[in-house]
Enzyme design. Structure first.
Site, PDB file in Angstrom:
ATOM      1  CE  LYS A 142      -3.275   2.909   0.553  1.00 54.14           C
ATOM      2  NZ  LYS A 142      -4.308   3.195  -0.411  1.00 54.14           N
ATOM      3  CB  CYS A 199      -3.941   9.107  -0.060  1.00 49.20           C
ATOM      4  SG  CYS A 199      -5.654   8.756   0.327  1.00 49.20           S
TER       5      CYS A 199
HETATM    6  C1  UGA Z   1      -4.579   7.932  -4.206  1.00 46.33           C
HETATM    7  C2  UGA Z   1      -4.216   6.694  -5.044  1.00 46.33           C
HETATM    8  O1  UGA Z   1      -4.286   7.019  -6.434  1.00 46.33           O
HETATM    9  C3  UGA Z   1      -5.158   5.527  -4.748  1.00 46.33           C
HETATM   10  O2  UGA Z   1      -4.742   4.369  -5.467  1.00 46.33           O
HETATM   11  C4  UGA Z   1      -5.114   5.224  -3.226  1.00 46.33           C
HETATM   12  O3  UGA Z   1      -6.005   4.177  -2.878  1.00 46.33           O
HETATM   13  C5  UGA Z   1      -5.509   6.495  -2.464  1.00 46.33           C
HETATM   14  O4  UGA Z   1      -4.585   7.563  -2.812  1.00 46.33           O
HETATM   15  C6  UGA Z   1      -5.434   6.165  -0.991  1.00 46.33           C
HETATM   16  O5  UGA Z   1      -4.361   5.870  -0.500  1.00 46.33           O
HETATM   17  O6  UGA Z   1      -6.495   6.093  -0.359  1.00 46.33           O
HETATM   18  P1  UGA Z   1      -6.415   9.885  -4.395  1.00 46.33           P
HETATM   19  O7  UGA Z   1      -5.636  10.577  -3.327  1.00 46.33           O
HETATM   20  O8  UGA Z   1      -7.893   9.775  -4.257  1.00 46.33           O
HETATM   21  O9  UGA Z   1      -5.879   8.364  -4.603  1.00 46.33           O
HETATM   22  O10 UGA Z   1      -6.177  10.671  -5.760  1.00 46.33           O
HETATM   23  P2  UGA Z   1      -5.214  10.569  -7.033  1.00 46.33           P
HETATM   24  O11 UGA Z   1      -6.048  10.458  -8.249  1.00 46.33           O
HETATM   25  O12 UGA Z   1      -4.160   9.561  -6.863  1.00 46.33           O
HETATM   26  O13 UGA Z   1      -4.551  12.025  -7.048  1.00 46.33           O
HETATM   27  C7  UGA Z   1      -3.732  12.482  -5.976  1.00 46.33           C
HETATM   28  C8  UGA Z   1      -3.141  13.827  -6.305  1.00 46.33           C
HETATM   29  O14 UGA Z   1      -2.173  13.720  -7.352  1.00 46.33           O
HETATM   30  C9  UGA Z   1      -4.149  14.876  -6.788  1.00 46.33           C
HETATM   31  O15 UGA Z   1      -3.865  16.112  -6.166  1.00 46.33           O
HETATM   32  C10 UGA Z   1      -3.919  14.963  -8.285  1.00 46.33           C
HETATM   33  O16 UGA Z   1      -4.220  16.226  -8.810  1.00 46.33           O
HETATM   34  C11 UGA Z   1      -2.407  14.700  -8.342  1.00 46.33           C
HETATM   35  N1  UGA Z   1      -1.944  14.175  -9.645  1.00 46.33           N
HETATM   36  C12 UGA Z   1      -2.351  12.951 -10.075  1.00 46.33           C
HETATM   37  C13 UGA Z   1      -1.063  14.913 -10.418  1.00 46.33           C
HETATM   38  O17 UGA Z   1      -0.651  16.038 -10.046  1.00 46.33           O
HETATM   39  N2  UGA Z   1      -0.607  14.392 -11.606  1.00 46.33           N
HETATM   40  C14 UGA Z   1      -1.008  13.173 -12.051  1.00 46.33           C
HETATM   41  O18 UGA Z   1      -0.549  12.755 -13.142  1.00 46.33           O
HETATM   42  C15 UGA Z   1      -1.911  12.436 -11.269  1.00 46.33           C
END
Ligand code: UGA
Length: 430
Positions: free
Chosen positions: A204, A260
């Site tokens: 995780k 997260c």
């Molecule tokens: C993240 C993980 O993707 C999940 O797999 C995990 O289960 C979850 O954390 C957790 O530990 O509960 P989440 O925080 O909901 O999910 O959102 P993400 O889609 O991963 O995005 C996280 C951040 O990264 C956001 O601020 C998003 O804007 C940023 N991001 C994402 C970027 O800046 N660039 C990208 O290419 C992707």
């Protein structure tokens, strides 16, 4: 199967609703009486697409049973799932007090054989501690196994992620517990990763840390693109076509936020330190992410000069689209800094308005995205809600004092924006 889910936050509530949809009988424990009543009336205190409907269906079918009292549910369940929060402490390590409290309170209630599953994100070795606590308080004749089944759902797409997971991780050395957990997840697709508890716990953290690493890496390349005059979109596309690299999580911008990545990267760094190991790469990932917000602020200052007395429109406050969550949101940080510097902010977010108001009292929020353009000196795009792409950008320019757009998420097309007469800046694109 019969199960009890303890904790009705993001992971607990979404998981409970999906397990109920799969046909299991799910008792969902909510210890706050008022919140329980709201839940029973179908009201949920966070926004997640499709969740209200699924919870309602679950309750109507009798498969999802929200409850305050959990003596009988725990006693009769095959599986008890711990889904409580593990917030960060001042030193970055995870606060496990809620996990241990739950372990203590449920131990005397367990009856017969039960699999206790930890779904909360917990440091390596927590499973052992939970097992010790429960075993020491277990009533005679009862037996347990404690397993780790971490969750990989993303906010905004939680239900899709739960129903179609890439993998289901089952961390336990017990053959009996494995059989129970394989049966619990039988209806779901995805590879089964059956491993020991410590490895499951580490899968995780390592997954989140690696995704955060990809983001910080691409953000540094974007900063370099700004210096050398290259285009990060093309660079990321060209890199991502290599299947060994992959295109996901290579979107440059103002950095990652949410409940997260910031918490879990800090926690993993702190876990490593407890074992006398300095995780240098992860430390840099965290620092780069913090610096990325400051880098964008420098861009704002360079473009607008003194921000004091300026009026600035802000599109997006949530840490990402399709959620109302503002925890560790880069947008909130940037808005806070602008307000501290004496700028007047006019902000809009399709879902996060209430939570943003609680974090930034007195923030002027607009009823629509278009309103953020009225008599402003610049508009900042800070969360990539799809609706921002299709705004009538050509017309909106006329409302602004000066047509300046700073796009922190590289959502808009630089050439089109310039053709429309905007002065347009983004991250790592000429
Ligand atoms: C993240 C993980 O993707 C999940 O797999 C995990 O289960 C979850 O954390 C957790 O530990 O509960 P989440 O925080 O909901 O999910 O959102 P993400 O889609 O991963 O995005 C996280 C951040 O990264 C956001 O601020 C998003 O804007 C940023 N991001 C994402 C970027 O800046 N660039 C990208 O290419 C992707």
């Amino acid at each position: 199967m019969k199960m009890t889910v303890i904790g009705a936050g993001y992971v607990g509530l979404t998981s409970a609703a999906v397990y109920a949809q799969l046909g299991h009988t799910v008792y969902l424990v909510r210890r706050n009486e008022q919140k329980l009543q709201e839940l029973k009336e179908g009201r949920i205190d966070f926004f997640e697409p499709g969740l209200e409907e699924l919870v309602r269906q679950g309750m109507e079918s009798g498969k999802l049973i929200p409850t305050l009292e959990y003596h009988e549910p725990v006693r009769s369940s095959d599986v008890v799932m711990i889904c409580v929060g593990t917030p960060p402490m001042a030193d970055g390590s995870a606060d496990l007090s809620q996990v241990f409290e739950v372990a203590e309170s449920l131990a005397p209630l367990l009856h017969g054989y039960t699999v206790v599953v930890n779904k909360s994100t917990v440091p390596v070795g927590t499973g052992e501690r939970v097992e010790q606590i429960i075993t020491s308080l277990l009533s005679p004749g009862s037996t347990i196994d404690v397993a780790s089944c971490p969750e990989f759902l993303r906010e905004g797409t939680a239900l899709e992620d739960l129903r179609a997971p890439d993998r289901i991780v089952i961390g336990t050395d017990s053959i009996r517990a494995r059989a129970v957990l394989l049966e619990l997840h039988r209806a779901l697709p995805g590879k089964r990763v059956v491993t020991d508890r410590r490895s499951a716990e580490l899968i995780k953290y390592s997954s989140n840390a690696f995704l955060a690493t990809k983001i910080s890496f691409i953000n540094e390349i974007a900063n370099l693109c700004d210096e050398v005059g290259a285009n990060i979109d093309d660079v990321a596309y060209g890199m991502g076509l290599d299947p060994r690299i992959g295109s996901a999580f290579l979107k440059a911008g103002i950095g990652y936020g949410g409940s997260c990545f910031p918490k879990d990267t800090q926690a993993l760094h702190s876990i490593a330190l407890q074992y006398d190991y300095e995780f240098k790469l992860l430390k840099a990932v965290i620092e780069v992410n913090q610096a990325q917000r400051r880098q964008f602020i420098r861009k704002i200052k360079k473009t607008l000069g003194e921000v004091r007395g300026k009026t600035i429109g802000v599109l997006g406050l949530a840490f990402k689209p399709s959620t109302d969550d503002i925890r560790e949101s880069a947008s909130i940080d940037i808005v806070r800094w602008l307000r501290d510097q004496g700028a007047r902010i006019m902000a809009y977010d399709p879902q996060a308005e209430q939570k943003a108001l609680a974090a930034l009292p007195g923030l002027q929020v607009c009823p629509s995205a278009s309103e953020t353009f009225t008599n402003v000196d610049a508009v900042l795009l800070l969360t990539e809600w799809p609706e921002f792409r299709t705004l009538p950008w050509g017309m909106l320019k006329e409302r602004m004092n000066q047509p300046i757009i700073l796009d922190g998420r590289n959502v808009l097309d630089p050439q089109q924006m310039r053709q429309m007469g905007y002065t347009y800046y983004s991250v790592g694109r000429p």
